[in-house]
Write a protein that holds these residues in place. Structure first.
Motif, PDB file in Angstrom:
ATOM      1  N   MET A  38      -7.349  19.757 -70.136  1.00  0.00           N
ATOM      2  CA  MET A  38      -8.696  20.673 -69.749  1.00  0.00           C
ATOM      3  C   MET A  38      -8.138  20.423 -68.109  1.00  0.00           C
ATOM      4  N   SER A  39      -8.581  21.870 -67.743  1.00  0.00           N
ATOM      5  CA  SER A  39      -7.620  22.124 -66.876  1.00  0.00           C
ATOM      6  C   SER A  39      -8.457  21.285 -65.338  1.00  0.00           C
ATOM      7  N   TYR A  54      -7.547  20.847 -61.789  1.00  0.00           N
ATOM      8  CA  TYR A  54      -8.064  21.441 -60.161  1.00  0.00           C
ATOM      9  C   TYR A  54      -9.280  20.720 -59.745  1.00  0.00           C
ATOM     10  N   CYS A 101      -0.763  30.659 -55.833  1.00  0.00           N
ATOM     11  CA  CYS A 101      -2.339  30.121 -56.058  1.00  0.00           C
ATOM     12  C   CYS A 101      -2.735  28.980 -55.537  1.00  0.00           C
ATOM     13  N   ARG A 141       4.037  23.838 -62.661  1.00  0.00           N
ATOM     14  CA  ARG A 141       3.313  24.134 -61.672  1.00  0.00           C
ATOM     15  C   ARG A 141       3.861  23.468 -60.814  1.00  0.00           C
ATOM     16  N   ARG A 186      -8.915  20.965 -79.646  1.00  0.00           N
ATOM     17  CA  ARG A 186      -8.945  22.580 -79.784  1.00  0.00           C
ATOM     18  C   ARG A 186      -7.901  23.495 -80.843  1.00  0.00           C
ATOM     19  N   HIS A 234      -6.506  33.226 -58.106  1.00  0.00           N
ATOM     20  CA  HIS A 234      -5.333  33.447 -58.346  1.00  0.00           C
ATOM     21  C   HIS A 234      -5.364  33.203 -60.217  1.00  0.00           C
ATOM     22  N   HIS A 258      -2.514  32.861 -61.851  1.00  0.00           N
ATOM     23  CA  HIS A 258      -2.445  31.254 -62.655  1.00  0.00           C
ATOM     24  C   HIS A 258      -2.933  30.445 -62.053  1.00  0.00           C
ATOM     25  N   ASP A 259      -4.379  30.222 -61.596  1.00  0.00           N
ATOM     26  CA  ASP A 259      -5.310  28.821 -61.961  1.00  0.00           C
ATOM     27  C   ASP A 259      -5.927  30.028 -62.820  1.00  0.00           C
ATOM     28  N   GLN A 285      -4.791  28.668 -66.676  1.00  0.00           N
ATOM     29  CA  GLN A 285      -4.274  27.214 -66.420  1.00  0.00           C
ATOM     30  C   GLN A 285      -5.841  26.972 -66.871  1.00  0.00           C
ATOM     31  N   THR A 286      -7.267  27.982 -65.497  1.00  0.00           N
ATOM     32  CA  THR A 286      -7.734  26.868 -67.159  1.00  0.00           C
ATOM     33  C   THR A 286      -8.281  27.608 -68.249  1.00  0.00           C
ATOM     34  N   GLY A 288      -6.725  25.031 -70.728  1.00  0.00           N
ATOM     35  CA  GLY A 288      -8.513  24.431 -71.248  1.00  0.00           C
ATOM     36  C   GLY A 288      -9.099  24.069 -71.803  1.00  0.00           C
ATOM     37  N   PHE A 289      -8.947  25.588 -72.141  1.00  0.00           N
ATOM     38  CA  PHE A 289     -10.264  27.003 -73.482  1.00  0.00           C
ATOM     39  C   PHE A 289      -9.244  26.373 -74.780  1.00  0.00           C
ATOM     40  N   HIS A 349     -15.541  30.062 -66.868  1.00  0.00           N
ATOM     41  CA  HIS A 349     -15.655  29.027 -66.102  1.00  0.00           C
ATOM     42  C   HIS A 349     -14.986  28.704 -64.431  1.00  0.00           C
ATOM     43  N   THR A 383     -15.854  27.288 -60.775  1.00  0.00           N
ATOM     44  CA  THR A 383     -15.472  26.333 -60.143  1.00  0.00           C
ATOM     45  C   THR A 383     -13.970  26.968 -59.082  1.00  0.00           C
ATOM     46  N   LEU A 384     -13.424  27.634 -59.809  1.00  0.00           N
ATOM     47  CA  LEU A 384     -12.810  27.375 -58.400  1.00  0.00           C
ATOM     48  C   LEU A 384     -13.051  28.753 -57.442  1.00  0.00           C
TER      49      LEU A 384
END
Lengths: 135, 406
Positions: free
Chosen positions: A1-2, A6, A63, A119, B22, B343, B345-346, B349-350, B353-354, B400, B404-405
């Motif tokens: 999970m990301s 983060y 990023c 990354r 998942r 961003h 890329h973030d 990346q999130t 996770g899904f 999400h 969170t970001l």
């Protein structure tokens, strides 16, 4: 999970934007792009007669990892010369699992990036830029 | 007519993979699509029953390999509505464009001009810049409208009597915009220019009728069109291919070789030097056959319903912006978006996770990013095997990231 990537500390470093901005009269200003992802870092420095950093500022279009790493680097860069910055890079490389040993602060925050090899260059981009600025 | 997405999904083994508990929501088709069993089986059959080099051997395996390779050429030709001998197998879409830039480029003179656009992938920019360095041609560019289409209103100004070729993306890999090919061809013909289309993002969405488009060259990649990696296609009008010198030299592409001089085989062999990617070509032939059997009217409606669901969902999340046409007309299922304060890329990346696979960044279209002053975008690209669950998982991930970001 990301969320494992983060983590709070990385997000906090990015949001702190330590020494973000430009210097009015930098000794050197260097721009570095990551051609793969498009992250861009501009670092301004002023140097004393021994090549030590007296002031540093940065602009990041990248990023969260790149922002956090640049912010962390800027927070500890003043007073260091090229050798000192190379030492800091070793800390970052240790945090990323590329070198053995324990990473010192503030770069220990980047340990979660170990599992995300694609990354890691985001974290190292400001080090490349600062190395250029000091060369 | 309803579209049975479950039946389509069953043909793609990778879609039942589970990663970290998942399911996979694969929305990175614009970078590389997944491969159906029909393609996997075709490559496996070649490797296990017919593996040999093509065109040269007289033994049974060579005969089988040659027949399968040439049948693949015929399948690709049928998919494009052209003749098999007009199909050149290349290493990919990039290789196909480079082939034209090199070989057709040899026929150009200093001062001749090529017209591109700000919407192009780097693979339809850099080969022409290399040609410019080699032979002194000039490059012109068409601008892009605010909604991410090539601004064809600028054609009259940018086309000149020195323009020899107009090379544009058929469907944008960033905005999904479909080119008005008829308008481009009409304007290009008026000044005697040829037209090439980069079809990398269009070919995965069903058969084409290239003669009806009226163009001169068409390029696409196998791996984005459900085929293997390492294979691509260049189609060219036969009279143009016949006039073009070789790109690479080596075996298979010659007529006769002496130390004094060599002569060239006719197309397509002239442009297929050395041992070609035989297995990948056979796989691509199977992919074209597979695409040819799909009801694309229903599939396209299904794809565009996914686009609408995605765009509606994104617009309900505060701070998202879409890059590309707002309408579903004349566009394909590529959706680029930005989440303010995060961003791309973030975001990507999130989403990982899904279980959601998307592409983020400049999409090899840096001039387009410069045009909109963007670091990059997050891009979801859909094909017929995608479903509502994929879209809903993406939207959950973006929500999400927004929470969170920022």
């Amino acid at each position: 999970m990301s969320d494992q990537l983060y983590q709070e500390r990385i997000v906090a470093l990015a949001k702190a934007k330590t020494r973000a901005g430009k210097l009015a009269s930098p000794t050197k200003s260097v721009r570095r792009d990551n051609p793969l992802c498009g992250d861009r870092v501009i670092i301004d420095v002023t140097l004393d007669g021994q090549g030590r950093i007296t002031e540093i500022a940065h602009q990041v279009r990248g990023c969260l990892l790149c922002q956090a790493s640049t912010s962390a680097l800027a927070s500890v860069a003043v007073g260091r010369d090229a050798t000192g910055i190379a030492d800091l890079r070793h800390d970052a490389e240790r945090a990323l699992g590329r070198e053995s040993g324990e990473a010192r602060e503030p770069f220990a925050a980047f340990v979660p990036v170990r599992d995300y090899k694609s990354r890691q260059e985001c974290v190292l981009l400001p080090f490349d830029a600062l190395k250029d600025a000091l060369s | 007519m309803s579209f049975d997405v479950t039946a389509v999904r069953r043909q793609f083994p990778i879609l039942s993979e589970i990663i970290d508990g998942r399911p996979i929501h694969y929305l990175d088709n614009g970078a590389s699509a997944q491969t159906p069993l029909a393609v996997i089986d075709a490559v496996r059959t070649y490797e296990t029953t017919s593996r040999a080099n093509v065109l040269r051997g007289v033994h049974r395996l060579a005969e089988r390999a040659t027949e399968a390779y040439e049948n693949a050429r015929s399948e690709v030709a049928r998919f494009l509505g052209v003749q098999p001998m007009e199909i050149i197998f290349t290493g990919g879409c990039t290789a196909a464009i480079n082939l034209v830039a090199y070989s057709y480029g040899q026929l150009l003179k200093p001062g001749d001009r090529i017209l591109l656009s700000e919407l192009e992938h780097h693979s339809n920019i850099v080969p022409w810049q290399l040609l410019r360095q080699r032979s002194g041609i000039e490059l012109d560019t068409l601008p892009v409208t605010a909604d991410g289409r090539i601004d064809l209103g600028a054609l009259p100004q940018r086309l000149t009597n020195k323009t020899r070729l107009v090379s544009l993306t058929h469907v944008s890999n960033v905005t999904g915009a479909l080119l008005d090919v008829r308008a481009v061809v009409e304007a290009a013909r008026a000044v005697g220019a040829k037209v090439m289309l980069d079809g990398a993002q269009r070919a995965p969405h069903g058969p084409l009728d290239l003669p009806a488009l009226g163009i001169d060259f068409y390029a696409f990649a196998g791996h984005k069109a459900y085929g293997p990696n390492g294979i691509g296609v260049l189609w060219g009008r036969p009279e143009l291919l016949e006039a073009m010198p070789p790109f690479h030299g080596g075996g298979s592409m010659i007529g006769r070789v002496t130390f004094a001089e060599s002569t060239w085989a006719p197309p397509p062999r002239r442009f297929e030097a050395g041992t070609p990617p035989i297995g990948p070509a056979i796989g691509l032939g199977a992919a074209c056959r597979w695409m040819g059997a799909l009801d694309w009217s229903a599939a396209h409606d299904h794809e565009m319903a996914l686009v609408q669901r995605l765009m509606d969902g994104l617009q309900e999340i505060g701070g998202t912006r879409l890059l590309g046409p707002a309408s579903l007309q004349n566009r394909y299922p590529v959706v680029s978006f930005m989440l303010d304060g995060v961003h791309p890329h973030d975001v990507a990346q999130t989403l990982d996770g899904f279980g959601v696979a998307v592409r983020a960044g400049h999409h090899c279209a840096q001039p387009l990013m410069d045009r909109f002053d963007l670091d990059g975008t997050t891009r979801a690209s859909m094909v017929p095997y995608n479903d509502n669950d994929d879209i809903d998982a993406l939207l959950a991930g973006v929500r999400h990231a927004a929470r969170t970001l920022r």
